[in-house]
Design a protein around this motif. Structure first.
Motif, short mmCIF file in Angstrom:
data_model
loop_
_atom_site.label_atom_id
_atom_site.label_comp_id
_atom_site.label_asym_id
_atom_site.label_seq_id
_atom_site.Cartn_x
_atom_site.Cartn_y
_atom_site.Cartn_z
N LEU A 141 1.10 -0.92 -0.20
CA LEU A 141 0.07 0.04 -0.02
C LEU A 141 0.89 1.18 0.06
CD1 LEU A 141 -2.48 -1.21 2.70
CD2 LEU A 141 -2.63 -1.34 0.33
N GLY A 142 0.78 2.13 -0.91
CA GLY A 142 1.85 3.22 -1.05
C GLY A 142 3.07 2.73 -1.79
N GLU A 143 3.97 3.44 -1.59
CA GLU A 143 5.38 3.19 -2.34
C GLU A 143 6.11 2.03 -1.69
OE1 GLU A 143 6.42 4.62 -5.23
OE2 GLU A 143 4.51 5.42 -5.16
N SER A 144 6.86 1.22 -2.67
CA SER A 144 7.53 0.03 -1.81
C SER A 144 8.59 0.44 -1.12
CB SER A 144 7.86 -0.91 -3.11
OG SER A 144 8.48 -0.50 -4.10
N VAL A 145 9.18 -0.01 -0.19
CA VAL A 145 10.50 0.16 0.44
C VAL A 145 11.41 -1.02 0.30
CG1 VAL A 145 11.50 0.30 2.89
CG2 VAL A 145 9.01 1.58 2.23
N GLU A 146 12.46 -0.68 0.01
CA GLU A 146 13.39 -1.86 -0.09
C GLU A 146 13.91 -2.47 1.00
OE1 GLU A 146 18.35 -2.19 -1.44
OE2 GLU A 146 17.25 -0.31 -1.77
N LEU A 147 13.69 -3.81 0.84
CA LEU A 147 14.08 -4.76 1.82
C LEU A 147 15.36 -5.26 1.98
CD1 LEU A 147 10.53 -6.58 2.04
CD2 LEU A 147 11.27 -4.67 3.23
N ASP A 148 15.96 -5.53 3.02
CA ASP A 148 17.28 -6.56 3.04
C ASP A 148 16.91 -7.65 3.38
OD1 ASP A 148 19.68 -7.34 3.33
OD2 ASP A 148 20.24 -6.25 4.98
N LEU A 149 16.86 -8.63 2.18
CA LEU A 149 16.68 -9.95 2.25
C LEU A 149 17.72 -10.96 2.46
CD1 LEU A 149 13.81 -9.99 -0.93
CD2 LEU A 149 13.44 -9.98 1.62
N SER A 150 19.02 -10.51 2.75
CA SER A 150 20.11 -11.25 2.95
C SER A 150 20.11 -12.19 3.93
CB SER A 150 21.23 -10.24 2.89
OG SER A 150 21.16 -9.52 4.14
N ALA A 151 19.30 -12.21 4.83
CA ALA A 151 19.27 -13.12 6.15
C ALA A 151 18.36 -14.18 5.89
CB ALA A 151 18.66 -12.38 7.30
N PHE A 152 17.54 -14.11 4.54
CA PHE A 152 16.67 -15.08 4.21
C PHE A 152 17.25 -16.14 3.08
CE2 PHE A 152 13.27 -11.74 4.93
CZ PHE A 152 13.04 -12.00 6.37
N THR A 153 17.09 -17.47 2.95
CA THR A 153 17.46 -18.41 2.00
C THR A 153 16.51 -17.97 0.99
OG1 THR A 153 18.30 -19.51 3.68
CG2 THR A 153 18.07 -20.57 1.47
N ALA A 154 16.76 -17.86 -0.22
CA ALA A 154 15.81 -17.76 -1.40
C ALA A 154 15.39 -19.23 -1.63
CB ALA A 154 16.56 -17.26 -2.51
N SER A 155 14.07 -19.31 -1.78
CA SER A 155 13.24 -20.56 -2.03
C SER A 155 13.49 -21.18 -3.49
CB SER A 155 11.77 -20.53 -1.55
OG SER A 155 11.88 -20.05 -0.25
N PRO A 156 13.83 -22.32 -3.59
CA PRO A 156 13.93 -22.60 -5.29
C PRO A 156 12.60 -22.68 -6.04
CG PRO A 156 14.09 -24.42 -3.71
CD PRO A 156 13.83 -23.32 -2.78
N LYS A 157 12.56 -22.15 -7.14
CA LYS A 157 11.27 -21.92 -7.77
C LYS A 157 10.76 -23.30 -8.38
CE LYS A 157 10.90 -17.59 -7.88
NZ LYS A 157 9.68 -16.70 -7.42
N MET A 158 9.47 -23.58 -8.24
CA MET A 158 8.99 -24.84 -8.53
C MET A 158 8.77 -24.73 -10.27
SD MET A 158 8.81 -26.47 -5.89
CE MET A 158 7.58 -27.74 -5.94
N THR A 159 9.47 -25.74 -10.72
CA THR A 159 9.05 -25.63 -12.54
C THR A 159 8.01 -26.57 -12.87
OG1 THR A 159 11.04 -27.16 -12.63
CG2 THR A 159 11.32 -24.75 -12.82
#
Length: 125
Positions: free
Chosen positions: A107-125
């Protein structure tokens, strides 16, 4: 109610949600006022008022916790009351990376997030 043209309106796809309200020193008083109104008018759980960066949030913020059954009420109320504040709304699925990316709406303008502490989930194909 419309968001920016390139944004998708939040969808009620999960059982649990967080909303993160972002503010800075110039908007802290309004953010605090909004927080009190949320508590009194919506009766949902609200986290601490952080005047520091916490977790992936690169701005000061506080968290709102709500459920699927009050999603529409909370999201519509926030959109009408937030004025200039940016709010991240995301599902809570147990996958923090996906919750803050694919399961996230603004809602409103997006704010940059620091996602470095999270492990990226593999995309399902």
């Amino acid at each position: 109610m419309q968001l920016n043209e390139n944004r998708q309106y939040p969808q009620n796809l999960h059982h649990h949600y967080h909303a993160h309200v972002y503010f800075d020193s110039s908007s802290a008083a309004f953010a605090q006022q909004l927080r009190e109104s949320i508590h009194h008018q919506l009766g949902v759980e609200i986290g601490r008022f952080h005047r520091k960066k916490v977790g992936p949030h690169t701005m000061w913020s506080y968290q709102i916790l709500f459920q699927k059954n009050n999603f529409d009420t909370v999201v519509n109320w926030l959109e009408l009351q937030r004025k200039h504040l940016s709010i991240l709304i995301h599902g809570v699925t147990g996958d923090d990376y996906l919750d803050h990316t694919d399961n996230a709406y603004w809602l409103g303008e997006s704010v940059e997030l620091d996602l470095s502490a999270f492990t990226a989930s593999p995309k399902m194909t």
